[in-house]
Design a protein around this motif. Sequence first.
Motif, mmCIF file in Angstrom:
data_model
loop_
_atom_site.group_PDB
_atom_site.id
_atom_site.type_symbol
_atom_site.label_atom_id
_atom_site.label_comp_id
_atom_site.label_asym_id
_atom_site.label_seq_id
_atom_site.Cartn_x
_atom_site.Cartn_y
_atom_site.Cartn_z
ATOM 1 N N PHE A 161 0.827 -1.202 0.000
ATOM 2 C CA PHE A 161 0.000 0.000 0.000
ATOM 3 C C PHE A 161 0.866 1.258 0.000
ATOM 4 C CE2 PHE A 161 -2.678 -3.272 1.948
ATOM 5 C CZ PHE A 161 -3.811 -3.177 1.156
ATOM 6 N N GLU A 162 1.937 1.225 0.764
ATOM 7 C CA GLU A 162 2.862 2.357 0.777
ATOM 8 C C GLU A 162 3.553 2.516 -0.570
ATOM 9 O OE1 GLU A 162 4.117 2.212 5.510
ATOM 10 O OE2 GLU A 162 5.351 1.174 4.029
ATOM 11 N N ALA A 164 2.353 1.592 -3.454
ATOM 12 C CA ALA A 164 1.359 2.087 -4.404
ATOM 13 C C ALA A 164 1.164 3.587 -4.258
ATOM 14 C CB ALA A 164 0.040 1.350 -4.211
ATOM 15 N N ALA A 165 1.130 4.057 -3.017
ATOM 16 C CA ALA A 165 0.989 5.491 -2.795
ATOM 17 C C ALA A 165 2.179 6.260 -3.357
ATOM 18 C CB ALA A 165 0.834 5.775 -1.300
ATOM 19 N N LEU A 168 2.000 6.690 -7.065
ATOM 20 C CA LEU A 168 0.982 7.675 -7.456
ATOM 21 C C LEU A 168 1.422 9.103 -7.175
ATOM 22 C CD1 LEU A 168 -2.227 5.807 -6.234
ATOM 23 C CD2 LEU A 168 -1.438 6.105 -8.587
ATOM 24 N N ALA A 170 2.657 10.315 -4.116
ATOM 25 C CA ALA A 170 2.537 10.783 -2.738
ATOM 26 C C ALA A 170 3.923 10.947 -2.112
ATOM 27 C CB ALA A 170 1.708 9.798 -1.914
ATOM 28 N N ILE A 174 3.002 12.321 3.227
ATOM 29 C CA ILE A 174 1.619 11.987 2.892
ATOM 30 C C ILE A 174 1.400 10.478 3.019
ATOM 31 C CG2 ILE A 174 -0.093 11.944 1.063
ATOM 32 C CD1 ILE A 174 0.273 14.676 2.295
ATOM 33 N N THR A 175 2.366 9.704 2.556
ATOM 34 C CA THR A 175 2.260 8.252 2.672
ATOM 35 C C THR A 175 2.202 7.825 4.135
ATOM 36 O OG1 THR A 175 3.474 7.955 0.602
ATOM 37 C CG2 THR A 175 3.344 6.059 2.073
ATOM 38 N N HIS A 178 -1.322 9.220 5.667
ATOM 39 C CA HIS A 178 -2.563 8.763 5.061
ATOM 40 C C HIS A 178 -2.612 7.261 4.793
ATOM 41 C CE1 HIS A 178 -2.861 13.085 4.414
ATOM 42 N NE2 HIS A 178 -4.126 12.925 4.086
ATOM 43 N N VAL A 179 -1.453 6.604 4.795
ATOM 44 C CA VAL A 179 -1.427 5.172 4.504
ATOM 45 C C VAL A 179 -0.871 4.371 5.683
ATOM 46 C CG1 VAL A 179 -0.566 3.377 2.957
ATOM 47 C CG2 VAL A 179 -1.164 5.628 2.039
ATOM 48 N N THR A 180 0.342 4.741 6.112
ATOM 49 C CA THR A 180 1.012 3.947 7.143
ATOM 50 C C THR A 180 0.276 4.006 8.479
ATOM 51 O OG1 THR A 180 3.129 4.407 6.063
ATOM 52 C CG2 THR A 180 3.198 3.530 8.301
#
Length: 262
Positions: A161-162, A164-165, A168, A170, A174-175, A178-180
């Motif tokens: 997921f990280e 992928a961000a 894109l 990020a 931001i990663t 918003h993700v981790t």
Amino acid sequence: MTRQRVPIALLVPAIGGLIFLVLPLAGLLWRTPWTTLLSRLTEPGVVQALRLSLLTASLATLLCLVLGVPLAWVLARVTFPGRRVVRALITVPLVLPPVVGGIALLLALGRRGLIGSWLDSTFGISLPFTTAGVVIAEAFVALPFLVISVEGALRGADTRFEEAAATLGATRWITFTHVTLPLVAPGIAAGGVLCWARALGEFGATITFAGNYPGITQTMPLAVYQTMESGDLDGAVVLSLILLVVSVTILAGLRDRWLTAP
């Protein structure tokens, strides 16, 4: 899962271990003065110590979150020389006698300490024997619980997921936000609660670094010690019961989501 017959050689010591852990708690409940419990719980000294304990433990946990989550991320995501040494240093407060930790804090942050003398001469800040000193002492002993929990959650999280961000566009920040953080939120919550519980029960480092002044540095464990020293066993039992109830409540809240093994 099929049930297996437990060998007697394992069952007997297992039951003995359970009794060994439960018996002291049963003794505490048996000795509790239930008839005067409510009146003792509402005594000014008890309410004052409980309020201070809740405040300092919460502030210490907040400090641990601010410092510990980034530290756990660095340990889990960044490879650098001496990482094993850093991890070992972080776990030192887990095995260090709390009184020794309090002395170490005095030598580092006391008015004549390594950094404390500079804080005192430059800013007029003196941490020992203050409420802020209680927060520092509690954070010192509780921080490893948070770091270990969050680092474990980060290592177990799916890094795709990280990645992928990042593809894109990020940024790392931001990663991370918003993700981790959402991925490891249960681990952070569990670590934070365990950290808070450890801070709430801290005694040795607190009394050594911050003293035992009612309304200023006297937390619940210190109040238990002083009450016991004064010969009021029933009062000490009541204070201990409060800490026991808080501990059981925390473990019950963590059980289903974070602590129960399959």
